[in-house]
Scaffold this active site. Structure first.
Site, PDB file in Angstrom:
ATOM      1  N   THR A 212       0.911  -1.145   0.000  1.00 13.22           N
ATOM      2  CA  THR A 212       0.000   0.000   0.000  1.00 13.22           C
ATOM      3  C   THR A 212       0.900   1.132   0.000  1.00 13.22           C
ATOM      4  O   THR A 212       1.191   1.748   0.989  1.00 13.22           O
ATOM      5  CB  THR A 212      -0.802   0.260   1.234  1.00 13.22           C
ATOM      6  OG1 THR A 212      -1.494  -0.878   1.542  1.00 13.22           O
ATOM      7  CG2 THR A 212      -1.751   1.417   1.038  1.00 13.22           C
TER       8      THR A 212
ATOM      9  N   ASN B 208      -4.479  -0.275  13.668  1.00 16.34           N
ATOM     10  CA  ASN B 208      -5.327  -1.052  12.763  1.00 16.34           C
ATOM     11  C   ASN B 208      -6.585  -1.600  13.391  1.00 16.34           C
ATOM     12  O   ASN B 208      -7.475  -2.075  12.696  1.00 16.34           O
ATOM     13  CB  ASN B 208      -4.505  -2.166  12.117  1.00 16.34           C
ATOM     14  CG  ASN B 208      -3.557  -1.589  11.087  1.00 16.34           C
ATOM     15  OD1 ASN B 208      -3.997  -0.987  10.122  1.00 16.34           O
ATOM     16  ND2 ASN B 208      -2.264  -1.735  11.321  1.00 16.34           N
TER      17      ASN B 208
END
Lengths: 404, 404
Positions: free
Chosen positions: B187, B399
């Site tokens: 990413t 996260n």
């Protein structure tokens, strides 16, 4: 399939005894376990696929060449791996047991779990051999399952009774997790005992098949351990007509064996290091069962999915992402995703796109201790499930200071 | 190779301008960036290998068919992935830029990073187009690199000047991490600008080769994102003789491009979500470079190695374990392992076995902010490095509550 769960774990089947003691490898907790059958058993095993193999695996493989065994000795705390005299030590452990039980050394299997690369001190094992042998009993299954635990927070055992062609057969077992767990056998030890009478060849086939259906479908942290071992001992005491071909009796046995192993595997996943919940990923509608399993495992293994589940965050984009990098080709635009808990199901993605959903209900479902991530590929009739757990602060805590 | 690092990032090369603004996709922080070349450029790119691809990738791929581009528009906050009208939106973004800059829509590339499966609101992008175009400048590289950040804690940019056959050529760039990062493009967004003159075919080859040497050798969490994009624009303003064959000029350019990309990749690894340190795994003495890389990546990706490094625990058994399940065959009994930091090197494993070492010194090395895990397979002359970071409480924190 006509079966019922019973108590007794690894000693539930006829003719099996077990014991577990604290010998001194660990500071305080039980660290040495013994499983014993009154008669010699047909035996089979599956071991880790890791190139680096624990010394006990080398010895147990050798002892299993004739597919006969009568006892299993297991220590926890030290893995007996990457030590120059590891094989000699593992071999000596089987010798101690053979002497104390007056059985063939060749019929003793051995397993170890714990820190890699630190020396196993055999003195305490030797000193406690008399004690552990004299405490072998039917009740010993609870001590035995304690003795194989490392970072496990709960003991994991179960047993099932099943009718095979009019004869009552029992399958029981115990296992331990709970880190270094990854498909293709985990830091996982599993010991199954059964009084079924079955041929060597079919037992070997059943052990492999049931490992693929259970232990090879869980992942805690993606690390395949050096010491994974799954043993099964079948002593034939149930008195059934020996299973020698793939008839109804074989498939009944295999079904129940799968049930026992899947149940134990799920217990391991749920008790993964730091886990707050069991995750199950059901992939349905896939073009093949193989692909369904690859996709389910990819979701279960994703750190981002696991942390989202820890945070009860219905961030389904991460599930889509994990499907996408699994290595299987598919059309994202026809995939549906939902979350299922005891309190219901909530669809969060239809045809690959977000749909409006009740975030509060999603939170409630994800806050349960068992969550199913349900993925429909809408591209066939095949399905598979994989199991894992969320990734929490405690995983980091446990593994940031494991040796100390 | 005669080069020097300079300031200026993505606008260091002649003829490039950049800008970054807060348009309103994110609450407060900059979320829209523009890179622009005064003339059209030869352009090339590498995209994610994920089957699920962000809508901007589909549009950028289409616009890159002629290998020509002049501007890159990037938003952060929303990934524009798994949305039914995502491609239309990505396409509209390039249209806004083309209109405002009076260039071909086909010459505008687009990238997005952020949450998957939530709708991208184009209104704020449209409304801020005039502002961002009018603020394009040489100094704009600092705003531009801010505008592409998500959970990154530091901006990541660099630039290098090199002499190619008597002509000064500049290569600069910026990138963002810092989760969903895994070999095979992360990413990760990386935008490189250079004033070199080079043919389309060689630029394409160089971009692929330099991605393999840099971004494809880092892993933060094993999750390959849906939106990874690495763009390079070469506008030829340096005035060098156009590179059209694999001569010294090409290899000088490629070396410096690799240096820029490896430096940016290491910045990403070091700033991985929750990371407290950069990990580098050097595998030497391997039987092939390919195997060396597979082994190095396996170590860098292991959750158990990463948590041990977070805890400054010289638990090398986990490194041996990660080597063992990498999928490469080797003899564990000849492997050496050491840790290297600024304050020295400490050998912890020789010939696959534990050796006595100073735990205090090991702790000191592992407590540094850059640690090298050095593995010698003692089985050949080939080597490779991979980069990653440790796994900390903060990774879970970041996260577990990313969307909120």
């Amino acid at each position: 399939m006509d079966y019922k769960e019973i108590e007794g774990g690894v000693t539930a089947a006829k003719g099996f005894l077990a014991a577990g003691v604290h010998c001194g490898i660990k500071k305080k907790k039980k660290d040495l376990s013994l499983v014993y059958s009154e008669n010699v058993c047909t035996a089979a095993a599956v071991f880790t696929s890791n190139v680096v193999k624990g010394a006990p695996i080398i010895v147990s493989k050798e002892h299993l060449k004739n597919n006969i065994a009568q006892a299993i000795i297991v220590n926890s705390g030290i893995a007996n791996t990457c030590e120059s005299d590891g094989v000699e030590k593992a071999s000596m452990m089987t010798g101690f047991v053979a002497d104390a039980l007056k059985i063939n050394e060749d019929d003793v299997l051995v397993a170890s779990t714990g820190v890699i690369g630190q020396p196993l001190n055999l003195e305490p094992v030797k000193e406690h051999m008399k004690e552990i042998v004299s405490s072998l009993s039917k009740e010993g299954h609870t001590d035995a399952v304690s003795g194989i635990m490392t970072t496990d927070t709960v003991p994991k055992e179960m047993a099932v009774e099943v009718d095979i062609c009019g004869t009552k057969v029992t399958i029981g077992g115990m296992c331990k997790g709970s880190g270094m767990i990854e498909p293709n056998m985990c830091t996982m030890l599993s010991f199954i005992t059964t009084d079924v009478a079955i041929s060597k060849d079919l037992l070997k086939e059943a052990v492999k098949s049931s490992a693929d259906a259970s232990y090879n479908r869980i992942s805690i942290d993606g690390d395949t351990s050096t010491n994974d071992s799954y043993f099964i001992l079948a002593n034939g005491k149930a008195g059934n007509k020996t299973i020698t071909e793939k008839d109804d009796s074989y498939y009944t046995f295999l079904d129940v064996l799968n049930y026992v192993n899947v149940t134990l595997a799920k217990k391991m996943a749920k008790d993964g290091e730091g886990a707050t919940k069991l995750l199950q990923c059901d992939v349905t509608g896939a073009d093949s069962e193989e692909n369904a399993l690859i996709l389910a495992k990819s979701v279960i293994k994703s750190s981002l999915v696991k942390t989202a589940m820890f945070g009860c965050d219905a961030n389904w984009g991460r599930i889509m992402c994990a499907l996408g990098y699994a290595g299987v080709n598919f059309d994202p635009d026809i995939v549906d995703i939902s979350f299922i808990g005891k309190c219901g199901e909530i669809v969060v993605c239809e045809k690959g796109k977000s749909i409006a959903f009740d975030e509060k209900k999603a939170y409630e479902i994800l806050d349960e201790d068992e969550v199913i991530i349900n993925v429909n590929m809408n591209n066939g009739e095949n399905s598979a499930s994989a199991w894992g757990c969320d990734l929490s602060y405690d995983y980091v805590k446990i593994n940031g200071e494991y040796r100390s």
